[in-house]
Design an enzyme around this catalytic site. Structure first.
Site, mmCIF file in Angstrom:
data_model
loop_
_atom_site.group_PDB
_atom_site.id
_atom_site.type_symbol
_atom_site.label_atom_id
_atom_site.label_comp_id
_atom_site.label_asym_id
_atom_site.label_seq_id
_atom_site.Cartn_x
_atom_site.Cartn_y
_atom_site.Cartn_z
ATOM 1 N N GLY A 3 -78.152 -7.643 77.163
ATOM 2 C CA GLY A 3 -79.076 -8.335 76.265
ATOM 3 C C GLY A 3 -80.498 -7.960 76.638
ATOM 4 N N ARG A 33 -87.413 -29.458 70.435
ATOM 5 C CA ARG A 33 -86.041 -29.396 69.957
ATOM 6 C C ARG A 33 -85.216 -30.624 70.315
ATOM 7 N NH1 ARG A 33 -84.684 -23.046 71.228
ATOM 8 N NH2 ARG A 33 -85.844 -22.292 69.433
#
Lengths: 639, 258
Positions: free
Chosen positions: A43, A331
């Site tokens: 990644g 969030r």
């Protein structure tokens, strides 16, 4: 016995990283080719690290379980990447990005690491642009910015809704350059099964070639895990199907401390779960909250179409409760509020577990074209999945597991408690505390991979010296291979009646209910009872077909679920021990009158680090105390 | 919904393989195509059969891992849609659905619907990058890029490398994939120094890997899940031509940056 020495830099925080770097030992260009480094995962963090190390001249072996390094799940990040460039002249600075991240993490991150992250953020943008990442530009050709949840400045750089994809392709191409130059040897479709540890030092890995089934060991002078997060312990998450905890958990079982395993971020804006067949949840970037207004009907049982519900009967709960931040609260706050209104029975959609994200006002204000051009691919994606057009009717969204702040404990040099083993990106724990801010994960992965690890690993290698690498014929490699093979054989020999997916789904339900958006002593105790039972059931009744010596996707899944079945228990243990609320870790027993997370700084300003104590034994808790010298502790307030 | 799926089954690279037919009951219109395949696999497992192997990962249309030819079209009937984002509501109840792997000499089948696409990686390794070390770089705003140029570069960079273009092409050509990368980097000022060498090395690698030539069928664009335009192929041809026509005489040998 595990010792926690964070190797923290000294002196004023503004100069800490520079001073620290200046005191690190270096490996000269002539000696770098003599060192072998293994990087697991491709990644943003892994590919950036492998490419950087390769370009420096180290020999790198790089592993990924996908068919190409370009597939890693960083690719799915939509919204953007933060950097304190202050292009908007809105008062942004390294200091502000630092304090925003510390506050966002609810004072459970390590101060020195966070400052370094903020400091390196601008260099990431420069690096990405130099690689050809086509960030959005303004009319004059300068880089464009947008704002993101939880902050008051515009510092997010983006490529439409596919920022992660473009940044990852930048890393992938840099990695490809090094593969082409034979600096990096790439092993696709290869999964790590274990780490090889000899005399307390990490010496290599054991991996399974997923096509041939061959289990083989690889030797190295240092190993870097860039293996991502463990959100799939919940079965349904926004992670890719293949994401798993195996590498990090195997490291834990081999002696690396695991930090804050219970810190899980539940993202507020995902498409709601539609039924038992659901295989994953799809995220809708939270950048949508810039223009979308979140609401539910005020009255329970209001079955009118959203367009038919007049303003007076709409409950814009975030705007009413948090006037300053409104729909842009962090969030965890947004996620908990969504759950709270749905639990009260005013949620929308077929399951009642959804809230509206409405673009009608933005469309009225800026026109359909402007709104569409900003979010084109997100709207298309939503339309495709739900068969509803967000231009005509509000989106339905609900929180979903998205990111795990916990991970392998690392010191300031990103080395775990196991010498020679490093962890970068989402696989480590250090920078996001109890909650990660939007557009910060890309930043952290790239800071780790491009700028931090390539320097700090040199310090370890210079001290470790040449000629210590073990030959892969050493007995410790054969033993570790044998252990890995016997675990594989055990899974294959059960031949029960229940499928792996079935167990995964059940584990996910336990984790979501008992260790999800909110946790309590009783839910966690329930989880701690249910998980070992399920694990026992798994080893008695799981059906893993076929054999080990060919491509066998059920076997791959079984190995990952087997590790999740142990790891879930560690998460519940941590959540139970942390008898406070902080960031995403919301213990129902500890909340303010406004249902906000209530921290207990006197007793819990520390990182929980768990040490593996053997099969069946309780892991031992160690504490790394956190000090906030540069930016003193304060209660978070988004009102 | 109850459907019949005809699936390509192949044990390994050397097996010849054949189509098998399965009836799948209890399919819901809101299931994705891959969720239908998961459902089929659970059914096969409960009957003691080997599940169908297929590549998939992100299941949100961006990783490029999923790869199925459905009823003769790469990624199925919906335009600009990957297999994982295709929903069963687009099929009739009782339908017969044919599922095959990508078909191309350059993409050997590994098992069932899974193919080896490493040839794509090798094309990128041949030059699909801007050479760089990690470290301090120039301030990006010192090199303004017009938004329409950046947007066009992004249109090309959106390619997910799934290989549908190759599967769709009667010649098995990888021109669209190669052109997308050459265009992405060739449009940007950062990509200029290596622009022509890049086009040349990538095309040469592409041919070496056994991909066919482009004959303007345009099936690649029609079946590309990201709607990459064949206009980029024109750009690749122009860059390649210029690279081969204007190649400097090799008087001093190539210099590798140290």
């Amino acid at each position: 016995m595990l010792t926690l020495n964070a190797n923290l830099p000294t002196g004023p925080i503004q100069d800490a990283w520079t001073n620290h770097k200046n005191n690190l030992k270096l490996v000269g260009p002539k000696n770098r080719p003599k060192f072998k480094i293994i990087v697991v995962g491709t990644g943003l963090a892994g590919a950036a690290a492998a490419a950087s190390l390769g370009a420096m001249g180290y020999q790198v072996d790089c592993f990924c379980f996908q068919d190409s390094p370009r597939r890693a799940h960083s690719i799915a990040a939509q919204g953007g990447v933060n950097a304190s460039k202050n292009y908007r002249n809105d008062g942004d600075s390294t200091w502000r990005l630092f304090t925003d991240t510390i506050k966002g993490g609810d004072y459970r991150a390590r101060e020195a690491n966070v400052y370094r992250l903020a400091e390196l953020s601008t260099a990431i943008i420069d690096q990405a642009v130099a690689q050809g990442v086509p960030f959005a530009r303004e009319y004059g050709g300068k880089l464009a910015n947008r704002s993101f949840g939880g902050v008051l400045v515009e510092r997010t750089f983006y490529c439409r809704g596919e920022t992660g994809q473009q940044l990852l392709l930048g890393c992938y191409q840099a990695l490809a350059e090094q593969i082409g130059k034979k600096q990096v040897a790439m092993y696709n479709r290869s999964e790590l099964l274990d780490l090889v540890v000899h005399e307390g030092i990490c010496r290599g890995i054991v991996a399974r070639d997923l096509e041939s089934g061959q289990i083989k060991s690889f030797t190295a002078d240092a190993v870097v895990l860039a293996t991502g997060g463990y959100g799939n312990v919940y079965h349904l998450s926004t992670n890719a199907k293949g994401c798993n905890v195996t590498a990090a958990y195997r490291a834990f079982k081999r002696g690396a401390g695991f930090a804050n395993p219970c810190f899980t971020q539940i993202h507020p804006t995902s498409i709601p779960n539609a039924g038992d067949y659901q295989s994953k949840l799809t995220l809708m970037s939270e950048s949508l909250r810039n223009d979308g207004r979140i609401w539910v009907p005020r009255n329970p049982g209001d079955k009118r179409l959203p367009a038919d519900i007049p303003e007076a009967d709409r409950f814009y709960y975030l705007e009413e409760r948090y006037p300053a931040f409104g729909n842009l609260v962090p969030r965890d706050v947004a996620a908990r509020n969504a759950k709270e209104v749905c639990d009260r029975g005013i949620g929308v959609g077929p399951t009642g577990y959804g809230v509206y994200l409405d673009f009608a006002d933005a469309i009225k204000r800026n026109g359909v074209h402007a709104v569409k051009s900003k979010y084109a691919n997100l709207f298309e994606m939503y339309h495709r999945i739900t068969d509803e057009d967000p231009i005509k009717t509000p989106m339905r969204i609900y929180p979903a597991v998205h990111y795990t702040m916990g991970g392998l404990w690392v010191d300031y040099n990103l080395m775990t408690t196991l010498p020679g083993l490093f962890a970068i990106g989402e696989a480590n724990f250090a920078d996001h505390g109890a909650n990660r801010l939007g557009a910060s994960s890309l930043m952290q992965c790239l800071a780790d991979g491009y700028f931090i690890l390539p320097v700090t690993i040199g310090d370890y290698l210079a001290k470790y010296g040449l000629q210590h690498r073990l030959k892969s014929t050493e007995p410790v490699f054969q033993e570790t291979e044998k252990e890995a093979a016997s675990r594989v054989q055990r899974l294959l020999s059960i031949k029960g009646k229940r499928t792996v997916s079935d167990f995964h789904r059940e584990l996910g339900k336990i984790m979501w209910n008992d260790c999800g958006i909110s946790r309590s002593q009783s839910s966690l105790e329930h989880g701690l009872q249910a998980i070992p039972q399920l694990r026992e059931e798994f080893y008695r009744h799981v059906n893993v077909p076929g054999s080990h010596d060919h491509l066998n996707q059920s076997l791959e899944h079984a190995g990952r679920v087997a590790d999740f079945l142990e790891f879930g228990e560690l998460m519940c243990q941590d959540a139970l021990l942390r008898d406070e609320s902080c960031g995403c870790h919301f213990r129902e027993e500890h909340q303010t009158e406004d249902n906000e997370a209530k921290r207990n700084d006197d007793e819990y300003t520390f990182v929980s680090v768990f040490e593996y104590k053997g099969e069946g034994a309780k892991p031992e808790l160690h504490k790394e105390p956190l000090e906030f010298k540069a930016f003193p502790l304060a209660q978070r307030n988004y009102k | 919904m109850k459907i019949r799926v005809h699936v390509w089954r192949q044990e390994n690279r050397s097996d010849t393989g054949k189509m098998e037919t399965y009836t799948v009951d209890g399919v819901l219109p809101d299931m994705s195509f891959l969720e239908m395949m998961d459902h089929l696999n659970e059914q096969l497992l409960s009957q003691g059969n080997r599940p169908v192997a297929f590549d998939h990962d992100c299941r949100e249309g961006v990783c490029g891992m999923c790869s199925m030819v459905i009823n003769g079209e790469a990624h199925g009937p919906m335009q600009e849609t990957t297999t994982c984002q295709l929903y069963m509501r687009h099929f009739e109840d009782g339908a017969d659905i044919y599922v095959e792997p990508w078909r191309s000499r350059a993409f050997p089948v590994i098992q069932d619907l899974m193919v080896d696409r490493s040839a794509f990686d090798r094309i990128i390794e041949a030059g699909g990058y801007i050479s760089n070390h990690s470290g301090p770089k120039p301030e990006p705003n010192s090199m303004p890029i017009a938004p329409e140029v950046a947007e066009q570069a992004l249109d090309a960079a959106t390619c997910i490398g799934c290989g549908a273009c190759v599967a769709a092409c009667p010649n098995g050509s990888a021109m669209l994939f190669t052109a997308a990368k050459v265009t992405h980097l060739g449009l940007l000022p950062q990509g200029q120094p290596e622009r022509y060498l890049r086009a040349k090395s990538m095309v040469e690698k592409m041919e070496e890997e056994g991909f066919g030539s482009c004959r303007n069928y345009a099936e690649c664009e029609a079946q590309c899940p990201k709607g990459i335009s064949i206009a980029f192929i024109g750009r690749l041809n122009a860059d390649y031509l210029r690279a081969t026509l204007l190649e400097p005489m090799d008087r001093r040998g190539k210099m590798e940056a140290q």
